[in-house]
Design an enzyme around this catalytic site. Structure first.
Site, mmCIF file in Angstrom:
data_model
loop_
_atom_site.group_PDB
_atom_site.id
_atom_site.type_symbol
_atom_site.label_atom_id
_atom_site.label_comp_id
_atom_site.label_asym_id
_atom_site.label_seq_id
_atom_site.Cartn_x
_atom_site.Cartn_y
_atom_site.Cartn_z
ATOM 1 N N LEU A 95 0.832 -1.212 0.000
ATOM 2 C CA LEU A 95 0.000 0.000 0.000
ATOM 3 C C LEU A 95 0.861 1.255 0.000
ATOM 4 O O LEU A 95 2.045 1.218 0.325
ATOM 5 C CB LEU A 95 -0.919 -0.041 1.224
ATOM 6 C CG LEU A 95 -1.890 -1.255 1.192
ATOM 7 C CD1 LEU A 95 -2.374 -1.613 2.582
ATOM 8 C CD2 LEU A 95 -3.066 -0.964 0.259
ATOM 9 N N PRO A 96 0.269 2.402 -0.367
ATOM 10 C CA PRO A 96 1.100 3.594 -0.584
ATOM 11 C C PRO A 96 1.717 4.225 0.665
ATOM 12 O O PRO A 96 2.818 4.754 0.593
ATOM 13 C CB PRO A 96 0.139 4.604 -1.238
ATOM 14 C CG PRO A 96 -1.032 3.812 -1.696
ATOM 15 C CD PRO A 96 -1.119 2.613 -0.808
ATOM 16 N N ASN A 100 -2.802 4.122 4.959
ATOM 17 C CA ASN A 100 -3.453 3.037 4.235
ATOM 18 C C ASN A 100 -3.210 1.701 4.929
ATOM 19 O O ASN A 100 -4.094 0.842 4.977
ATOM 20 C CB ASN A 100 -2.909 2.939 2.809
ATOM 21 C CG ASN A 100 -3.055 4.240 2.046
ATOM 22 O OD1 ASN A 100 -2.066 4.904 1.754
ATOM 23 N ND2 ASN A 100 -4.284 4.621 1.741
ATOM 24 N N THR A 126 6.267 0.653 1.990
ATOM 25 C CA THR A 126 7.337 1.387 2.665
ATOM 26 C C THR A 126 6.690 2.404 3.588
ATOM 27 O O THR A 126 6.051 3.361 3.125
ATOM 28 C CB THR A 126 8.247 2.091 1.648
ATOM 29 O OG1 THR A 126 8.908 1.096 0.874
ATOM 30 C CG2 THR A 126 9.293 2.940 2.357
ATOM 31 N N LYS A 201 15.670 -0.231 4.820
ATOM 32 C CA LYS A 201 15.347 0.461 3.576
ATOM 33 C C LYS A 201 15.529 1.971 3.722
ATOM 34 O O LYS A 201 16.112 2.618 2.857
ATOM 35 C CB LYS A 201 13.913 0.152 3.125
ATOM 36 C CG LYS A 201 13.557 0.986 1.914
ATOM 37 C CD LYS A 201 12.440 0.468 1.078
ATOM 38 C CE LYS A 201 12.302 1.405 -0.133
ATOM 39 N NZ LYS A 201 11.117 1.132 -0.932
ATOM 40 N N LYS A 276 9.745 11.137 -0.734
ATOM 41 C CA LYS A 276 8.865 10.422 0.195
ATOM 42 C C LYS A 276 9.686 9.588 1.195
ATOM 43 O O LYS A 276 9.457 9.633 2.400
ATOM 44 C CB LYS A 276 7.914 9.494 -0.579
ATOM 45 C CG LYS A 276 6.953 8.716 0.327
ATOM 46 C CD LYS A 276 6.526 7.375 -0.243
ATOM 47 C CE LYS A 276 5.968 6.474 0.860
ATOM 48 N NZ LYS A 276 5.800 5.073 0.456
#
Lengths: 328, 328, 328, 328
Positions: A95-96, A100, A126, A201, A276
């Site tokens: 999911l974004p 979410n 992420t 990450k 982001k």
């Protein structure tokens, strides 16, 4: 981006990837249904790779049209995350952003409303590692296991099943997760407790942004001082100024081939996406009271670039952004 | 530091180092006297290596006591740079900063007062490339040739004759310079016109500082997020977050052996020296109107560290500087 | 810009401006010739004001055409700074940068070649304070007195004789300097020893840049959070967030009238000029090993703006530069 | 800190403070009970001021001992926010951070579990404006009204009832809020819709931090260049370099009296608190994709200071942090 993030082939990771002999009950039930929530640019090809690998897939997405293609391939489409959880005890979410994920797990029609005891829930979004930890606690209360497994590699890698997954969660559940993730990725790396997949990450991408901007500044300064950019790159790459952005993804047009700088900064990893990820790194650093002076400034630079026309260019276009162009 | 700056052995550079067949008059006169000006921590062992290689050395230094040791080895000590220029047509200078270089070349007792036509003047100081260019112009007016050849590698490398020289100047004079420099260094790299030796050094060290601070921030953030530092370093080093500071000189104690972080940040490349080089990079960038946002911030961070007790520690101690220690 | 830099009227400065009773020999010879070197955008109106005040002016400029207009007003034009020094024992210089000043004073046709003993040399250029000190030493050797007196206020203020002069040099010479400077300016401030005029100017403009960018960021953030910009400015201006850029020169269109932000950032103090002054502040800080983290970043931001189309806009256009515009 | 934030007296704000004639039902019931949740360093004196003004107070806190003192003054102590909401229809909350606020309003024993329709809920905590908006939505669902009203001014101002409140929420409810807040504060400012009180506070404090660090850098640079700090401050304060930190709260010891820099940086507004507010500003900026380059760097500088021994000193101690001290 898989190529971008990890230059080495799967066998580099074999130490981590060695299949354990202690197979869990879930992974024995190999071809039982797998749930998939979030069929966007990344989720859709990932789910298709599960189908191709013979897994019955139970899928859902906020936008019904996203489900059509997968349905045609044989997936079973349902109405909500809760419905997925009713039919599958291994579920992947893609999911974004954090809200979410919170909604998909803990919302009124979320996974946890109908999750079966012993289910394995893997989130490949992420997001903030703190949210991953919250979801793990919430899942545990329902008797389920949550792991975070964000990916590196873009849509191309997702299509080819060559993503890299960085996995956080209980070590004893790692093999079960790996079984599914290796259908969609070339590398699966175990990073530690829940949230550490996200942490790795974000750390990597923050360092990547710093190295890229640093390389762009350095190359630009060298050029202004009369250096040949190819020669400068060659010397840096044999010296202590070497980094991935200088030797593998050089941002100066003409220095390397096959990289976005050779193609007007098209393709690659967009400035918006980098902004982001840096925003998440910044939030995480703020919340843990960790100083990240260069990381913060890198974040601000990519943020400004987003509003100055670089949003959709590869993040190596920072070279172009910094370059002298029109001053009198 | 030679090891630090260039990991690869001499043969990597063979392309540049291949002896030319077109030997100039000067280099044929191989064992004619060589002048050496500036016998400090670096200059003294460099001059000794010339003596060891059979060159008659004519030396001078502002402090007569610095000359004593070299004199005992057979060097001829004179009173001023002008006197050196009277007796030698190949001269090497190794001085602390731009004003010293200007004085040694163009001062009232400077080299250019008595320089012979056709002399080769090599400056190994680390200074502003613009000053190197000025010196070259001044030398040319007197019929002499000036080259800049700053070094990478510290006192240890100077003692062992393992420095790296980055050389700027007329290509046709490069072989003559290389003959001398290779007595004192393991690598000699041709970088382009006058000033490019300095430019390469400043570019490399600016990128090095950015990479080091970035690595320190990233490792610290990862540790705060619960990651094992060795595992984080391993993953970064296989990924796009890789850089020299993460894979060769990791700043986190316990991650690597044989680096300053394993020895309480002693030895290595001092924070003061890094701050000096970043100051030169900043001046150069300012004067050429080149934006270097991360380079500027790196400069400021090392500047603050100098006044907070880190002046003499290795520059990787920025990890310690940023680390959470005593907050309530 | 005089209005911009100093909001208060001349009487605020009366403490400093009070004419001393101990008039020096030079200032008694009030209407003897005054030399003027550098007839650019600023120098030309300044020299005219000297003429208007009845001083015989001996002028020169690199570009003969710049002298024409002044000649028509009655000034005597000569060929070089040395020629000016031959005819006048009070000289004002107004030049673009440090190298021009060095040339005009110490070059082969420079002032010091023919300066008369006891001459008063006033440099109104904005340059590195270290160069001012060098010039003072060189002047002293010739028996002359050098003072630095950079201005604040732009071409408009120069035309109206409303500049502000910040003066560094021997206190006993200050009255003599003030006599001339007050023909061209509304405020003359004594700052201390030679170089302190420059130091004050650079300090003020660095703080101004930081305050302006900070105000732009703050106003932009507030607007993004739903605040009315006028209300936000009003509250800041009554609170600890108040600064000159928020209460006198607000960068947000619509908040104030009569400022560049109300006129598409035309007029005012150009981004290029601010970048130049920040470059001088940066050089000065680097050379004195002084950390200026926000000052450095402000410099970098104005440097980037120069190459992104803002070079000739007022420096308050940083609000426009940072503002969200086109991100998807 | 009230003195610090707002230099002007109450009458400046009279425009906003003028009592409206349209009194709401709630504010007519003036001396009905008022709830107070959170009796820490700030909340406790605030609640006492309500008692002193004749309001029956219903209070609670996680730590029962915090309630003791208030109970002795006549307040009624209950077990949970829900219990407060059962007994009072006007409630003030004063809590350390966003999660505490979320818990106090929407937790299992939170206000909204038992809130009466038409209640007025005023949160004076400093938190993320996005959380304020969420709370307002949640309150509205229960028929209650939520307003954010963070304070400026520290414990001293709280004791004296001289806080400043920045209020966001429905304009028609503002008078009712003002009635209560003016018992605890000298200034009450209406900022706009819900969340704007927080937004104003974060904007002001971000600008304050930038101005303070900028002033510290500027003063330090000036001193290094030989300027007298008092003279430099005086000139800045008449010029465009003026800001609150230079003219009201100068960070250089010896320049002003009665400020923390005159008292070894004790008292005032602690570095830790400034770092917290900058963290909130950073989160807010990140989440709204707003670039704040200087704000980010200011945040990082205060973050580093927190771990280098400055956590409990006044935030103007950044001057001491940046100052040259021990470099060789």
């Amino acid at each position: 981006m898989a190529a971008m993030m990890f230059r080495r082939s799967r066998n580099v990771w074999s130490r981590w990837n060695k299949p354990s002999t202690a197979v869990s009950t879930r992974s024995m039930a190999s071809k039982t249904p797998v749930g998939f929530i979030g069929l966007g640019n990344m989720g859709s090809p990932m789910a298709k790779n599960l189908v191709k690998n013979g897994y019955p897939v139970i899928a859902t997405d906020l936008f019904p049209e996203s489900c059509k293609e997968l349905q045609d391939l044989g997936a079973h489409v349902v109405d909500s995350p809760a419905d997925v959880a009713e039919k599958a005890d291994r579920i992947i979410t893609m999911l974004p952003s954090s809200p979410n994920v919170i909604e998909a797990y803990t919302g009124p029609n979320g996974i946890l409303k109908k999750v079966k005891k012993g289910s394995l829930l893997i989130d490949s979004s992420t997001i903030d590692p703190a949210v991953s930890k919250e979801m793990a606690v919430a899942a545990e209360k329902m008797g389920a296991v949550f792991m975070d497994a964000p990916v590196s590699g873009g849509v191309g890698a997702a299509n080819m099943g060559k993503l890299t997954f960085m996995v956080g969660g209980l070590q004893e559940e790692y093999n079960a997760a790996q079984e599914l993730l290796s259908c969609m990725g070339a590398n699966v790396v175990y990073c530690g407790q829940v949230g550490t997949g996200q942490a790795v990450k974000l750390c990597n991408n923050m360092m990547l942004a710093i190295g890229m901007i640093g390389t762009a500044e350095t190359m630009n300064l060298g050029i202004r001082l009369g250096l040949d950019p190819k020669l400068l790159a060659k010397i840096l790459n044999m010296s202590s100024g070497r980094c991935w952005s200088s030797d593998t993804y050089n941002p100066v047009p003409g220095v390397m081939e096959g990289v976005p700088s050779a193609n007007n900064y098209q393709g690659g990893f967009g400035t918006t996406l980098m902004a982001k990820d840096l925003g998440l790194a910044q939030n995480t650093a703020t919340n843990t009271k960790t100083p990240i002076p260069l990381g913060s400034l890198a974040h601000q630079i990519y943020r400004v670039m987003c509003s100055r026309g670089y949003a959709n260019k590869d993040f190596s276009s920072v070279f172009q952004f910094l370059r002298e162009e029109e001053e009198q």
